[in-house]
Design an enzyme around this catalytic site. Structure first.
Site, PDB file in Angstrom:
ATOM      1  N   SER A   1     -31.266  -9.668 -10.000  1.00  0.00           N
ATOM      2  CA  SER A   1     -30.658  -8.342 -10.021  1.00  0.00           C
ATOM      3  C   SER A   1     -30.201  -8.022  -8.603  1.00  0.00           C
ATOM      4  CB  SER A   1     -31.717  -7.323 -10.467  1.00  0.00           C
ATOM      5  OG  SER A   1     -31.345  -6.013 -10.114  1.00  0.00           O
TER       6      SER A   1
ATOM      7  N   TYR B   1     -39.622  -2.930 -10.473  1.00  0.00           N
ATOM      8  CA  TYR B   1     -38.483  -3.798 -10.824  1.00  0.00           C
ATOM      9  C   TYR B   1     -37.976  -4.543  -9.580  1.00  0.00           C
ATOM     10  CZ  TYR B   1     -33.990  -4.978 -13.064  1.00  0.00           C
ATOM     11  OH  TYR B   1     -32.891  -5.626 -13.581  1.00  0.00           O
TER      12      TYR B   1
HETATM   13  N1  NAD Z   1     -28.223  -4.557 -17.951  1.00  0.00           N
HETATM   14  C1  NAD Z   1     -27.889  -4.681 -16.670  1.00  0.00           C
HETATM   15  O1  NAD Z   1     -26.923  -4.074 -16.205  1.00  0.00           O
HETATM   16  C2  NAD Z   1     -28.699  -5.614 -15.777  1.00  0.00           C
HETATM   17  C3  NAD Z   1     -28.450  -5.625 -14.396  1.00  0.00           C
HETATM   18  C4  NAD Z   1     -29.185  -6.499 -13.584  1.00  0.00           C
HETATM   19  C5  NAD Z   1     -30.117  -7.358 -14.144  1.00  0.00           C
HETATM   20  N2  NAD Z   1     -30.340  -7.331 -15.486  1.00  0.00           N
HETATM   21  C6  NAD Z   1     -31.339  -8.262 -16.026  1.00  0.00           C
HETATM   22  O2  NAD Z   1     -30.721  -9.040 -17.036  1.00  0.00           O
HETATM   23  C7  NAD Z   1     -31.656  -9.295 -18.085  1.00  0.00           C
HETATM   24  C8  NAD Z   1     -31.099  -8.803 -19.412  1.00  0.00           C
HETATM   25  O3  NAD Z   1     -30.758  -7.437 -19.280  1.00  0.00           O
HETATM   26  P1  NAD Z   1     -30.483  -6.529 -20.560  1.00  0.00           P
HETATM   27  O4  NAD Z   1     -30.107  -5.191 -20.046  1.00  0.00           O
HETATM   28  O5  NAD Z   1     -29.577  -7.240 -21.502  1.00  0.00           O
HETATM   29  O6  NAD Z   1     -31.978  -6.453 -21.133  1.00  0.00           O
HETATM   30  P2  NAD Z   1     -32.489  -5.760 -22.480  1.00  0.00           P
HETATM   31  O7  NAD Z   1     -33.625  -4.906 -22.166  1.00  0.00           O
HETATM   32  O8  NAD Z   1     -31.370  -5.136 -23.178  1.00  0.00           O
HETATM   33  O9  NAD Z   1     -32.976  -7.043 -23.284  1.00  0.00           O
HETATM   34  C9  NAD Z   1     -34.066  -7.810 -22.900  1.00  0.00           C
HETATM   35  C10 NAD Z   1     -34.777  -8.316 -24.126  1.00  0.00           C
HETATM   36  O10 NAD Z   1     -36.013  -8.877 -23.698  1.00  0.00           O
HETATM   37  C11 NAD Z   1     -36.980  -8.600 -24.678  1.00  0.00           C
HETATM   38  N3  NAD Z   1     -38.323  -8.662 -24.099  1.00  0.00           N
HETATM   39  C12 NAD Z   1     -38.944  -7.718 -23.366  1.00  0.00           C
HETATM   40  N4  NAD Z   1     -40.183  -8.117 -23.033  1.00  0.00           N
HETATM   41  C13 NAD Z   1     -40.344  -9.362 -23.580  1.00  0.00           C
HETATM   42  C14 NAD Z   1     -41.401 -10.293 -23.573  1.00  0.00           C
HETATM   43  N5  NAD Z   1     -42.560 -10.022 -22.959  1.00  0.00           N
HETATM   44  N6  NAD Z   1     -41.234 -11.479 -24.229  1.00  0.00           N
HETATM   45  C15 NAD Z   1     -40.050 -11.752 -24.849  1.00  0.00           C
HETATM   46  N7  NAD Z   1     -39.019 -10.889 -24.885  1.00  0.00           N
HETATM   47  C16 NAD Z   1     -39.162  -9.704 -24.250  1.00  0.00           C
HETATM   48  C17 NAD Z   1     -36.642  -7.194 -25.169  1.00  0.00           C
HETATM   49  O11 NAD Z   1     -37.197  -6.944 -26.448  1.00  0.00           O
HETATM   50  C18 NAD Z   1     -35.121  -7.213 -25.149  1.00  0.00           C
HETATM   51  O12 NAD Z   1     -34.620  -7.570 -26.428  1.00  0.00           O
HETATM   52  C19 NAD Z   1     -32.949  -8.619 -17.661  1.00  0.00           C
HETATM   53  O13 NAD Z   1     -33.783  -9.560 -17.004  1.00  0.00           O
HETATM   54  C20 NAD Z   1     -32.490  -7.557 -16.689  1.00  0.00           C
HETATM   55  O14 NAD Z   1     -33.477  -7.198 -15.765  1.00  0.00           O
HETATM   56  C21 NAD Z   1     -29.666  -6.464 -16.312  1.00  0.00           C
END
Ligand code: NAD
Length: 263
Positions: free
Chosen positions: A146, A159
């Site tokens: 991130s 985070y």
């Molecule tokens: N959305 C953004 O703009 C953004 C920006 C920077 C980084 N990220 C990173 O990218 C990744 C995906 O982001 P997103 O927004 O699509 O995430 P999200 O929260 O929409 O999806 C993540 C999925 O992980 C699952 N999950 C949570 N805990 C779990 C566990 N213990 N075991 C298995 N599955 C589990 C959740 O149920 C969810 O379906 C994450 O690591 C997030 O930190 C996202």
């Protein structure tokens, strides 16, 4: 040239790849020829995702397990590898965020985030890499980092600590696993137009204005814009790229920004 990015015959496990960025990445890897496996802790999310992938002509194998539970990961990796195929590409995408001001944060909130966003990737890497090493055919690991791997921001101490740690885990594993022809890299997404950000992506919303003004590209990213980077880091094209986090952020990390009234 196409062969450099071809993932035919490869199997990718994308944790939490049920929607959002994980689904976009999985679809990109599938488009380059990879077989896709996803997991989640919520079975209904996996069912819904399966039909969404199917609508795009992609068959995914789904498994319910928690990336933070070592006994579950240890049990499911061999199951996936015998039921589907050995894992060539691991994308540690599952993650959570808790937005709580530091002085209101309980230690449990902090450790919950560390558990999913840092311990989870460690556990997944530990068992998937063990199998990759035993097979002797190399492999690719991609950790979803991130901008908070580099920057602080109000309310996200857990985070930022986890994602900063994940960047260093990436570098450390790149060092330790290189001799087995396993490359470990990260993707650092900026701000993306996902379902979750829909309510704040409206004109006039202060956060929307902040993102537009702060991002040199002047807009939010589309999840599909992560696909090229994911394919690159999963393919032969990146065989000499190791221990990097590639920020796909419209340039945010490159700039200190500019005053609101400056052209
Ligand atoms: N959305 C953004 O703009 C953004 C920006 C920077 C980084 N990220 C990173 O990218 C990744 C995906 O982001 P997103 O927004 O699509 O995430 P999200 O929260 O929409 O999806 C993540 C999925 O992980 C699952 N999950 C949570 N805990 C779990 C566990 N213990 N075991 C298995 N599955 C589990 C959740 O149920 C969810 O379906 C994450 O690591 C997030 O930190 C996202």
């Amino acid at each position: 040239m196409q062969k450099l990015f071809d993932l035919s015959g490869k199997t990718a496990l994308v944790t939490g790849g049920t929607h959002g960025l994980g689904m976009a990445i999985s679809k990109g890897l599938a488009g380059a020829g990879a077989r896709i496996v996803i997991n989640d802790i919520i079975p209904e999310k996996l069912e819904k995702a399966k039909s969404e992938y199917k609508a795009d002509g992609i068959e995914v194998a789904t498994y319910v397990f928690d990336v933070t539970k070592e006994d579950e990961v240890k049990k499911f990796i061999p199951i996936i590898e015998s039921e589907v195929a050995p894992i060539d590409i691991l994308v540690n995408n599952a993650g959570i965020i808790k937005r709580i001001p530091f002085l209101d944060m309980e230690a449990k909130d902090f450790t919950d985030v560390i558990d999913v966003d840092l311990n989870g990737p460690f556990i997944m890497c530990r068992y998937v890499a063990e199998s990759m090493v035993a097979r002797g055919k190399g492999g690719k690991i991609i950790n979803m980092c991130s901008m908070m791997s580099e920057l602080g921001r109000n309310t996200v101490s857990g985070y930022a600590a986890a994602k900063g740690g994940l960047k260093m885990l990436t570098r450390n594993l790149a060092t330790e696993l290189a001799k087995h022809d396993i490359q470990v890299n990260g993707i650092g997404p900026g701000y993306y137009a996902t379902e979750q950000t829909a309510p704040i992506r409206v004109e006039g919303h202060p956060f929307n204005e902040f993102i537009i003004q702060r991002t040199p590209a002047g807009r939010w990213g589309e999840p599909e814009e992560l696909q090229g980077t994911a394919i690159f880091l999963a393919s032969k094209a990146s065989n000499f790229v190791n221990g990097h986090v590639l920020y796909v952020d419209g340039g945010i990390l490159a700039t200190i920004g500019k005053p609101a009234n400056e052209e």
